[in-house]
Design an enzyme around this catalytic site. Structure first.
Site, PDB file in Angstrom:
ATOM      1  N   ARG A 189      39.702  42.503  55.896  1.00  0.00           N
ATOM      2  CA  ARG A 189      41.101  42.585  56.360  1.00  0.00           C
ATOM      3  C   ARG A 189      41.146  43.033  57.822  1.00  0.00           C
ATOM      4  O   ARG A 189      41.956  42.572  58.611  1.00  0.00           O
ATOM      5  CB  ARG A 189      41.899  43.544  55.461  1.00  0.00           C
ATOM      6  CG  ARG A 189      42.173  42.976  54.090  1.00  0.00           C
ATOM      7  CD  ARG A 189      43.124  43.842  53.276  1.00  0.00           C
ATOM      8  NE  ARG A 189      42.497  44.968  52.599  1.00  0.00           N
ATOM      9  CZ  ARG A 189      41.908  44.911  51.415  1.00  0.00           C
ATOM     10  NH1 ARG A 189      41.848  43.790  50.755  1.00  0.00           N
ATOM     11  NH2 ARG A 189      41.375  45.992  50.872  1.00  0.00           N
ATOM     12  N   CYS A 200      32.944  35.474  46.086  1.00  0.00           N
ATOM     13  CA  CYS A 200      32.615  36.723  45.388  1.00  0.00           C
ATOM     14  C   CYS A 200      31.781  36.417  44.148  1.00  0.00           C
ATOM     15  O   CYS A 200      31.709  37.220  43.230  1.00  0.00           O
ATOM     16  CB  CYS A 200      33.886  37.491  45.022  1.00  0.00           C
ATOM     17  SG  CYS A 200      34.983  36.585  43.924  1.00  0.00           S
ATOM     18  N   ASP A 222      40.077  32.937  49.899  1.00  0.00           N
ATOM     19  CA  ASP A 222      39.338  33.980  49.173  1.00  0.00           C
ATOM     20  C   ASP A 222      39.446  33.744  47.659  1.00  0.00           C
ATOM     21  O   ASP A 222      40.184  34.441  46.963  1.00  0.00           O
ATOM     22  CB  ASP A 222      39.936  35.356  49.550  1.00  0.00           C
ATOM     23  CG  ASP A 222      39.209  36.505  48.891  1.00  0.00           C
ATOM     24  OD1 ASP A 222      38.059  36.326  48.469  1.00  0.00           O
ATOM     25  OD2 ASP A 222      39.812  37.599  48.798  1.00  0.00           O
ATOM     26  N   PHE A 247      44.762  32.048  47.850  1.00  0.00           N
ATOM     27  CA  PHE A 247      44.342  33.003  46.815  1.00  0.00           C
ATOM     28  C   PHE A 247      44.716  34.419  47.290  1.00  0.00           C
ATOM     29  O   PHE A 247      43.873  35.301  47.396  1.00  0.00           O
ATOM     30  CB  PHE A 247      42.835  32.921  46.527  1.00  0.00           C
ATOM     31  CG  PHE A 247      42.333  31.554  46.140  1.00  0.00           C
ATOM     32  CD1 PHE A 247      42.447  31.097  44.831  1.00  0.00           C
ATOM     33  CD2 PHE A 247      41.731  30.727  47.085  1.00  0.00           C
ATOM     34  CE1 PHE A 247      41.967  29.835  44.463  1.00  0.00           C
ATOM     35  CE2 PHE A 247      41.249  29.466  46.729  1.00  0.00           C
ATOM     36  CZ  PHE A 247      41.366  29.024  45.416  1.00  0.00           C
ATOM     37  N   ASN A 270      48.735  26.207  42.085  1.00  0.00           N
ATOM     38  CA  ASN A 270      47.287  26.067  42.051  1.00  0.00           C
ATOM     39  C   ASN A 270      46.829  25.789  43.491  1.00  0.00           C
ATOM     40  O   ASN A 270      47.309  24.852  44.127  1.00  0.00           O
ATOM     41  CB  ASN A 270      46.923  24.888  41.136  1.00  0.00           C
ATOM     42  CG  ASN A 270      45.430  24.685  41.067  1.00  0.00           C
ATOM     43  OD1 ASN A 270      44.735  24.660  42.078  1.00  0.00           O
ATOM     44  ND2 ASN A 270      44.935  24.544  39.864  1.00  0.00           N
ATOM     45  N   ALA A 271      45.918  26.580  43.976  1.00  0.00           N
ATOM     46  CA  ALA A 271      45.553  26.505  45.397  1.00  0.00           C
ATOM     47  C   ALA A 271      44.992  25.133  45.774  1.00  0.00           C
ATOM     48  O   ALA A 271      45.280  24.618  46.854  1.00  0.00           O
ATOM     49  CB  ALA A 271      44.533  27.586  45.727  1.00  0.00           C
ATOM     50  N   ASP A 297      49.126  31.822  45.551  1.00  0.00           N
ATOM     51  CA  ASP A 297      48.321  32.312  44.428  1.00  0.00           C
ATOM     52  C   ASP A 297      48.910  31.722  43.150  1.00  0.00           C
ATOM     53  O   ASP A 297      50.077  31.344  43.116  1.00  0.00           O
ATOM     54  CB  ASP A 297      48.353  33.842  44.355  1.00  0.00           C
ATOM     55  CG  ASP A 297      47.175  34.420  43.576  1.00  0.00           C
ATOM     56  OD1 ASP A 297      46.215  34.906  44.213  1.00  0.00           O
ATOM     57  OD2 ASP A 297      47.210  34.385  42.329  1.00  0.00           O
TER      58      ASP A 297
HETATM   59  C1  LIG Z   1      39.359  37.213  44.839  1.00  0.00           C
HETATM   60  S1  LIG Z   1      41.053  37.258  44.414  1.00  0.00           S
HETATM   61  C2  LIG Z   1      41.830  37.248  45.974  1.00  0.00           C
HETATM   62  C3  LIG Z   1      42.006  38.601  46.577  1.00  0.00           C
HETATM   63  C4  LIG Z   1      42.952  38.666  47.735  1.00  0.00           C
HETATM   64  N1  LIG Z   1      42.563  37.785  48.807  1.00  0.00           N
HETATM   65  C5  LIG Z   1      43.090  40.092  48.235  1.00  0.00           C
HETATM   66  O1  LIG Z   1      42.501  40.417  49.268  1.00  0.00           O
HETATM   67  O2  LIG Z   1      43.764  40.875  47.566  1.00  0.00           O
HETATM   68  C6  LIG Z   1      41.358  35.680  43.782  1.00  0.00           C
HETATM   69  C7  LIG Z   1      42.811  35.321  43.504  1.00  0.00           C
HETATM   70  O3  LIG Z   1      42.866  33.947  43.145  1.00  0.00           O
HETATM   71  C8  LIG Z   1      43.921  33.738  42.227  1.00  0.00           C
HETATM   72  N2  LIG Z   1      43.640  32.441  41.579  1.00  0.00           N
HETATM   73  C9  LIG Z   1      42.732  32.135  40.633  1.00  0.00           C
HETATM   74  N3  LIG Z   1      42.698  30.814  40.404  1.00  0.00           N
HETATM   75  C10 LIG Z   1      43.628  30.249  41.235  1.00  0.00           C
HETATM   76  C11 LIG Z   1      44.038  28.920  41.499  1.00  0.00           C
HETATM   77  N4  LIG Z   1      43.505  27.882  40.869  1.00  0.00           N
HETATM   78  N5  LIG Z   1      44.983  28.729  42.443  1.00  0.00           N
HETATM   79  C12 LIG Z   1      45.538  29.760  43.098  1.00  0.00           C
HETATM   80  N6  LIG Z   1      45.160  31.041  42.897  1.00  0.00           N
HETATM   81  C13 LIG Z   1      44.222  31.283  41.992  1.00  0.00           C
HETATM   82  C14 LIG Z   1      43.908  34.961  41.359  1.00  0.00           C
HETATM   83  O4  LIG Z   1      45.194  35.156  40.791  1.00  0.00           O
HETATM   84  C15 LIG Z   1      43.509  36.057  42.382  1.00  0.00           C
HETATM   85  O5  LIG Z   1      44.652  36.675  42.868  1.00  0.00           O
END
Ligand SMILES: C[S@@+](CC[C@H](N)C(=O)[O-])C[C@H]1O[C@@H](n2cnc3c(N)ncnc32)[C@H](O)[C@@H]1O
Length: 391
Positions: free
Chosen positions: A208, A335, A295, A225, A274-275, A247
């Protein structure tokens, strides 16, 4: 105490502080261990190697907590390890009241994660052995932190692989539905009870900061995400003109919106989608951004998923490059334990070739310093981020 003798040849890696014994490496066991029992690990000639705990039903049979014969596992050792973990975090002078206090093998406490959010601790126990020591952990945490509350989260791994039943519950005091934390000059609500993981991605603290370095006032940014807005808020705070944050989780986005208001930040558009599909849509609309952050969640939970995961990263990378303005920046993270830094670099190289956008690497980050990893298990360095300038 139950004694586990390892096969000849295995002792070398344990002497090099590798903390696991696989069940195929066991020569014999004196006693009849139940999951979670404490054991002494010996070499084939019965010389001491370490103290740990066993789960006879899992591939990783023993996890070692001490390589020192004088240091047996018990209430006192848990207390000592937590104290050491705390002293180290104090030394870091983290610019936040939220940090990871215990990072499993990285703190010689396999199977235990402890995150601190202001006056609360959140514990995640993933192994049977640590589960059996839960009371000691809770007691030591209360002594050490004098918290208002300690909450236990449960991961799928503990139920599906380790085979123990655990409830998400308050272990001590009371824990509110959301906790307010601060990091640098931002505040965030953390949804410890219903949120993902322990509630907040503490491991991305350093990222960040780096993202702020890349954002210029007036930039148009994209946070893919975004969860509860860690990057989106950081970009906005640096002066971005607008941020689109996407997200799939409505719950995370709602908290993200509240986090933005909490900090008086306007100009973030929160999108529930969906991303992968959303990136395609942005591309069709020919949108371009100065800074793009991607991310994603872990795509490769086991080695068998590596190939699929790489396809996922490649797609994200291709789309990210296309959406970045000339001379803009793209930061992409993984990750996944099983995706190495080299995997990620290879994917970036291929994507850059495919979309004919030249890139140069301007930075790199890993999980922040309160998430120590160990050289014996390179995949404990699970979080990798590559920052690209897209020419
Ligand atoms: C590693 S975390 C991201 C953390 C965030 N960047 C932060 O710093 O707080 C992954 C995120 O991806 C979201 N996610 C999972 N599959 C997804 C998809 N297909 N499309 C969009 N978001 C998704 C989850 O809800 C989660 O919030």
């Amino acid at each position: 105490m139950i004694e586990v003798r390892v096969k000849a040849g295995v002792e070398g890696k344990i002497k090099g502080f590798f903390p696991w014994v696989y069940n195929v490496e066991i020569l014999d066991v004196k006693g009849s261990p139940k999951p979670g029992d404490l054991v002494k690990v010996l070499d084939s000639r019965k010389r001491f190697l370490g103290y740990g705990y066993i789960n006879p039903n899992t591939k990783i049979a023993v996890r070692i907590m001490s390589f020192n014969e004088e240091e047996e596992i018990g209430r006192e050792l848990i207390k000592k390890r937590l104290q050491q973990a705390f002293e180290y975090r104090k030394r870091l002078r983290i610019n936040s009241n939220a940090y990871r206090l215990v990072h499993s093998e990285g703190d010689l406490l396999p199977g235990l994660i402890v995150d601190v959010y202001d006056e609360y601790a959140v514990v995640e126990i993933t192994t049977y052995g640590m589960h059996k020591m839960k009371e000691w952990v809770a007691e030591a945490l209360v002594d050490l932190l004098n918290p208002r509350g300690v909450y236990q989260k449960v991961s799928d791994y503990s139920v599906n692989i380790e085979g123990f039943e655990a409830k998400e519950e308050v272990l001590y005091g009371t824990v509110p539905e959301r906790i307010k934390i601060w990091e640098e000059d931002l505040e965030f609500f953390v949804d410890v009870i219903k949120g993902q993981k322990t509630g907040f991605y503490l491991d991305q603290r350093k990222a960040r900061r780096l993202i702020r370095d890349l954002v210029e006032p007036g930039d148009v940014c994209l946070d893919v995400f975004c969860h509860t807005g860690g990057f989106a808020l950081s970009m906005k705070k640096k002066g971005a003109d607008s941020v689109i944050a996407v997200d799939i989780s409505e719950r995370a986005l709602n908290l993200g919106k509240e986090n933005a208001s909490l900090n008086g930040l306007e100009g973030i558009t929160w999108v529930e989608h969906n991303a992968f599909q959303f990136l395609r849509k942005l591309e069709k609309e020919q949108r371009k951004f100065d800074v793009v952050v991607i991310d994603p969640p872990s795509f490769a939970r086991t080695k068998a998923h590596i190939e699929n995961a790489l396809r996922g990263y490649k797609e994200l990378c291709v789309r990210g490059l296309k959406l970045t303005k000339p001379d803009g920046y793209l930061a992409i993270f993984s990750c996944s334990f099983h995706i190495t830094r080299e995997h990620l670099l290879e994917v970036i190289l291929e994507a850059s070739r495919d979309v004919k956008r030249q890139v140069r690497v301007v930075g790199e980050s890993f999980q922040d310093l309160d998430h120590p990893w160990i050289l014996q298990m390179p995949n404990t360095l699970y979080l990798k981020g590559i920052y690209l300038e897209v020419l």
